[in-house]
Design a protein around this motif. Sequence first.
Motif, PDB file in Angstrom:
ATOM      1  N   LEU A   1      -6.534  -0.344  -5.908  1.00 23.65           N
ATOM      2  CA  LEU A   1      -7.249  -0.605  -4.653  1.00 23.65           C
ATOM      3  C   LEU A   1      -8.048  -1.897  -4.752  1.00 23.65           C
ATOM      4  O   LEU A   1      -8.156  -2.645  -3.766  1.00 23.65           O
ATOM      5  N   LEU A   2      -8.610  -2.172  -5.938  1.00 26.03           N
ATOM      6  CA  LEU A   2      -9.291  -3.452  -6.117  1.00 26.03           C
ATOM      7  C   LEU A   2      -8.301  -4.593  -5.875  1.00 26.03           C
ATOM      8  O   LEU A   2      -8.586  -5.563  -5.165  1.00 26.03           O
TER       9      LEU A   2
ATOM     10  N   GLU B   1       0.823  -1.203   0.000  1.00 20.70           N
ATOM     11  CA  GLU B   1       0.000   0.000   0.000  1.00 20.70           C
ATOM     12  C   GLU B   1       0.860   1.258   0.000  1.00 20.70           C
ATOM     13  O   GLU B   1       0.506   2.255  -0.627  1.00 20.70           O
TER      14      GLU B   1
ATOM     15  N   MET C   1      -7.292   9.511  -1.952  1.00 15.72           N
ATOM     16  CA  MET C   1      -8.351   9.468  -2.953  1.00 15.72           C
ATOM     17  C   MET C   1      -9.238  10.712  -2.879  1.00 15.72           C
ATOM     18  O   MET C   1      -9.683  11.227  -3.902  1.00 15.72           O
TER      19      MET C   1
ATOM     20  N   LEU D   1      -9.784  16.594  -9.224  1.00 13.33           N
ATOM     21  CA  LEU D   1     -10.583  16.304 -10.424  1.00 13.33           C
ATOM     22  C   LEU D   1     -11.728  17.299 -10.524  1.00 13.33           C
ATOM     23  O   LEU D   1     -12.030  17.816 -11.598  1.00 13.33           O
TER      24      LEU D   1
ATOM     25  N   MET E   1     -15.629  -2.158   1.413  1.00 10.93           N
ATOM     26  CA  MET E   1     -14.835  -3.361   1.129  1.00 10.93           C
ATOM     27  C   MET E   1     -13.838  -3.629   2.254  1.00 10.93           C
ATOM     28  O   MET E   1     -13.741  -4.748   2.772  1.00 10.93           O
ATOM     29  N   ASP E   2     -13.125  -2.574   2.658  1.00  8.42           N
ATOM     30  CA  ASP E   2     -12.142  -2.750   3.721  1.00  8.42           C
ATOM     31  C   ASP E   2     -12.818  -3.109   5.042  1.00  8.42           C
ATOM     32  O   ASP E   2     -12.324  -3.957   5.792  1.00  8.42           O
TER      33      ASP E   2
ATOM     34  N   ASP F   1      -2.277   6.111 -20.198  1.00  7.70           N
ATOM     35  CA  ASP F   1      -2.448   7.451 -19.644  1.00  7.70           C
ATOM     36  C   ASP F   1      -1.399   7.750 -18.586  1.00  7.70           C
ATOM     37  O   ASP F   1      -0.834   8.832 -18.533  1.00  7.70           O
TER      38      ASP F   1
ATOM     39  N   ALA G   1      -4.200   9.117 -12.622  1.00  9.73           N
ATOM     40  CA  ALA G   1      -3.920   8.653 -11.266  1.00  9.73           C
ATOM     41  C   ALA G   1      -5.165   8.045 -10.639  1.00  9.73           C
ATOM     42  O   ALA G   1      -5.096   7.030  -9.937  1.00  9.73           O
ATOM     43  N   ALA G   2      -6.336   8.676 -10.888  1.00  6.23           N
ATOM     44  CA  ALA G   2      -7.572   8.152 -10.300  1.00  6.23           C
ATOM     45  C   ALA G   2      -7.842   6.740 -10.832  1.00  6.23           C
ATOM     46  O   ALA G   2      -8.161   5.821 -10.066  1.00  6.23           O
ATOM     47  N   ARG G   3      -7.683   6.545 -12.138  1.00  7.99           N
ATOM     48  CA  ARG G   3      -7.931   5.216 -12.706  1.00  7.99           C
ATOM     49  C   ARG G   3      -6.919   4.205 -12.180  1.00  7.99           C
ATOM     50  O   ARG G   3      -7.249   3.062 -11.857  1.00  7.99           O
TER      51      ARG G   3
ATOM     52  N   LEU H   1       0.512   4.158  -2.772  1.00 10.09           N
ATOM     53  CA  LEU H   1       0.293   5.581  -2.482  1.00 10.09           C
ATOM     54  C   LEU H   1       1.432   6.439  -3.012  1.00 10.09           C
ATOM     55  O   LEU H   1       1.200   7.491  -3.614  1.00 10.09           O
TER      56      LEU H   1
ATOM     57  N   PHE I   1     -16.619  -4.098  -3.287  1.00  7.54           N
ATOM     58  CA  PHE I   1     -15.810  -4.384  -4.471  1.00  7.54           C
ATOM     59  C   PHE I   1     -16.542  -3.941  -5.736  1.00  7.54           C
ATOM     60  O   PHE I   1     -15.983  -3.256  -6.596  1.00  7.54           O
TER      61      PHE I   1
ATOM     62  N   MET J   1      -5.374   4.340  -9.321  1.00 10.36           N
ATOM     63  CA  MET J   1      -5.650   4.035  -7.922  1.00 10.36           C
ATOM     64  C   MET J   1      -6.830   3.074  -7.787  1.00 10.36           C
ATOM     65  O   MET J   1      -6.800   2.159  -6.963  1.00 10.36           O
ATOM     66  N   VAL J   2      -7.885   3.277  -8.605  1.00 12.84           N
ATOM     67  CA  VAL J   2      -9.063   2.418  -8.464  1.00 12.84           C
ATOM     68  C   VAL J   2      -8.683   0.957  -8.724  1.00 12.84           C
ATOM     69  O   VAL J   2      -8.987   0.070  -7.919  1.00 12.84           O
TER      70      VAL J   2
ATOM     71  N   GLY K   1      -7.472  -4.916  -2.175  1.00  8.65           N
ATOM     72  CA  GLY K   1      -8.561  -5.535  -1.423  1.00  8.65           C
ATOM     73  C   GLY K   1      -8.514  -7.048  -1.559  1.00  8.65           C
ATOM     74  O   GLY K   1      -8.589  -7.781  -0.558  1.00  8.65           O
ATOM     75  N   LEU K   2      -8.366  -7.531  -2.807  1.00 11.19           N
ATOM     76  CA  LEU K   2      -8.310  -8.979  -3.025  1.00 11.19           C
ATOM     77  C   LEU K   2      -7.110  -9.585  -2.308  1.00 11.19           C
ATOM     78  O   LEU K   2      -7.205 -10.631  -1.660  1.00 11.19           O
TER      79      LEU K   2
ATOM     80  N   CYS L   1       1.250   6.740  -6.735  1.00 18.28           N
ATOM     81  CA  CYS L   1       0.207   7.697  -7.129  1.00 18.28           C
ATOM     82  C   CYS L   1       0.755   9.117  -6.995  1.00 18.28           C
ATOM     83  O   CYS L   1       0.522   9.966  -7.845  1.00 18.28           O
TER      84      CYS L   1
ATOM     85  N   PHE M   1     -17.794  -7.205   1.686  1.00 18.08           N
ATOM     86  CA  PHE M   1     -16.635  -7.116   0.793  1.00 18.08           C
ATOM     87  C   PHE M   1     -17.107  -7.054  -0.661  1.00 18.08           C
ATOM     88  O   PHE M   1     -16.654  -6.209  -1.442  1.00 18.08           O
TER      89      PHE M   1
ATOM     90  N   LEU N   1      -7.478  13.439  -4.593  1.00 16.22           N
ATOM     91  CA  LEU N   1      -7.611  13.277  -6.045  1.00 16.22           C
ATOM     92  C   LEU N   1      -8.980  13.760  -6.507  1.00 16.22           C
ATOM     93  O   LEU N   1      -9.107  14.431  -7.536  1.00 16.22           O
TER      94      LEU N   1
ATOM     95  N   THR O   1      -4.141  13.713 -13.349  1.00 14.90           N
ATOM     96  CA  THR O   1      -5.026  13.429 -12.213  1.00 14.90           C
ATOM     97  C   THR O   1      -6.011  12.313 -12.566  1.00 14.90           C
ATOM     98  O   THR O   1      -6.236  11.399 -11.776  1.00 14.90           O
ATOM     99  N   LEU O   2      -6.571  12.402 -13.782  1.00 18.57           N
ATOM    100  CA  LEU O   2      -7.504  11.358 -14.215  1.00 18.57           C
ATOM    101  C   LEU O   2      -6.783  10.011 -14.296  1.00 18.57           C
ATOM    102  O   LEU O   2      -7.295   8.978 -13.831  1.00 18.57           O
TER     103      LEU O   2
ATOM    104  N   ILE P   1     -13.429  -6.709   5.276  1.00 16.08           N
ATOM    105  CA  ILE P   1     -12.238  -7.493   5.633  1.00 16.08           C
ATOM    106  C   ILE P   1     -11.952  -7.390   7.131  1.00 16.08           C
ATOM    107  O   ILE P   1     -11.624  -8.368   7.788  1.00 16.08           O
TER     108      ILE P   1
ATOM    109  N   MET Q   1     -16.669   9.320  -8.258  1.00 15.81           N
ATOM    110  CA  MET Q   1     -15.465   9.125  -7.437  1.00 15.81           C
ATOM    111  C   MET Q   1     -15.790   8.921  -5.964  1.00 15.81           C
ATOM    112  O   MET Q   1     -15.208   8.072  -5.291  1.00 15.81           O
TER     113      MET Q   1
ATOM    114  N   LEU R   1     -16.797  -0.145  -5.931  1.00 13.54           N
ATOM    115  CA  LEU R   1     -15.510   0.449  -6.327  1.00 13.54           C
ATOM    116  C   LEU R   1     -15.246   0.232  -7.809  1.00 13.54           C
ATOM    117  O   LEU R   1     -14.733   1.097  -8.510  1.00 13.54           O
TER     118      LEU R   1
END
Lengths: 498, 126
Positions: free
Chosen positions: A173-174, A143, B96, B103, B41-42, A241, A165-167, A147, B22, A169-170, A177-178, A150, B18, B99, A162-163, B45, B31, B25
């Motif tokens: 983060l997925l 993590e 986030m 944006l 999600m967190d 990007d 970075a947002a994509r 960060l 997920f 990060m998403v 999480g997994l 990013c 979760f 960000l 910025t856009l 967990i 956003m 997200l």
Amino acid sequence: MMDFVCNLPFLSVVVFLFAAVVSAVLPPRASRAFTTVVESLVLAFSVAVLIYTAGTGTFFRYNMGHFDAPWSNQLRAGVLEALAATVFSLVLLLSHVGGMRYVRVDIEPKKQNLYCTLLNLVGAALTALSYTNDLFTGYVFLEILTLSSCGILVIRRAGRTTLAAARYMVLNLLGSGLFLLGVCLFYGTTGHLLMEYIKEGVATLDATGEYAVPLTVTIGLVSAGLAIKAGLFPFHTWMPDTYGTATPTSSAVLSGIISKGYIFLLIKIMYRVAGVDTAAMTAARHILYIFGILGIIMGSVWAMQSSYLNRMIAYSSAAQIGYIFVGIGLGGEAGFVAAMFQLMAHALTKPLLFLSGARLTEASGDSPAFSDLQGAAHRRRGAGAAFTVGALSMVGIPSLAGFCVKLNFAAAAVQHGVAADIITLGTLAVSTLLNALYFIRTVIRIYTPSEAKWGVVPVRRDVGLFVSAAGFIAGIVFLGFFPGPVTSLISRGLSMFG
Amino acid sequence: MLGNLIHNYEEAVALLLFSIGFVTLLFHRNMIRKLIGMNIMDSGIYLFLASLGYIYDRRAPIVEDGITDPSKYVNPVPASLVLTGIVVSVSVTAVMLALAVRLYERYHTLNLDEIYELSRRRTEHR
């Protein structure tokens, strides 16, 4: 009595963390110099650990605090960990030095010291991921890496950063999480967080057939999480990007080593946690293999269609990441050696392409469009030559790293029966052809003389870029001429893993 | 099967949370909603970890009344993992949100599809 060298893995991480704090309060110029010194220092540490582990032929563990396993938080250093840390710190140093002039232009002066802080955090996270023996520590530094990466992306306020970075990060983060859920399930089924203890538990479960479904799910979650973070097809959408708009050092670091940090952790988990050949891991590897093959083909096709240089290099990264996963999927010692070798070769080649590409772009009215880049190699001779070396290595011309990469993959494929053989060799052939098409086309384009559209572009010497390109080229040629010692180091490292 | 689900209802709820997080997200275009999804999600967990560590009829792992027998206390490791995880997710949330602010300043919307379209029209992708 512990040798002093055994402290170096821990010191590498801590020195980077310390430097991150100090850089934040130094003036920009001083923080750049300080960060360069720290990166060189950690490189020296990593080389020392590599020489020590390769010399003694053993690995060592380093307990954090005064508790013994399984309660302690451990670092572990063998040949492969030290090799990974060496490559990561070398590429970080060279990318930083090579892109320093662009950092001064692209980033607001009052934020330039913070950029050094972020680079130090990237360094800390990558060395920690190389050496950690604890899965949860792995998650935390994963993590920190996300960060800080990013940060190095978004610190340039231009275009789509910025856009992008947002994509980025998403998707990241997925993946996190997994991965975290996978780590929790590992802890739930085995009761441990240190890698060898989990492995014992997993081996017992695999032998008795108990908890087969949870084990499969766990291994699937961890592999999928890390593959998403590394940008395996079809999760590579953030790459064009991100790599296309960041400052060249950030692109070089992101494509060269950050995605490799995730992959190295995955390889480590395969060997040291889940066991490479357990039933669930084999299934996961086969799935990664399929996506790797698709990534190689699709990445190359998109790279060919791209009309901007930086996006082409970014799509080619998606293809190259595919190669690493193909190696992992083929498995066996030969497969993993091929994957690790490709990891190193790509970590040295891609930053060279990004940095020299930035120099060519700069000489073409700051436009990365191929139509504007015509003749750029005549306007910037050094950058043109460096780009050509990188491009030829990507295509796989003998005596450069890319050739040995393809040779290793072919050698790994022939050990796996006719089907894997045909698919892998076929993909290698197609990919080489496509690589040749788009890279050679670019090289021809930059060497085709153009009408003096940009007038006489004054050439300012960039010593940093020269030093960094020389370093990268030396690395690529070394891997091309002497693949033997490197592959034997990798196989020794893998056997220490097991 | 159903019996197992009812018996382990905490884990089942955790995994449900979760999954909700997920999917939010991954698929929501806004956003802020994505961010909320990440937090759900967190939390899923953390609930999973907390329920993993809790053993019925045992005490919190703080030595009290001179009882040093470890079988009287629950496992402290999952709780510390949850704490570390919360620190991580707070930092990620902060980044986030930053960000999202940037944006919004640049595109005056938080819908990623619209932002993408605006960015394409301004030919920012070069």
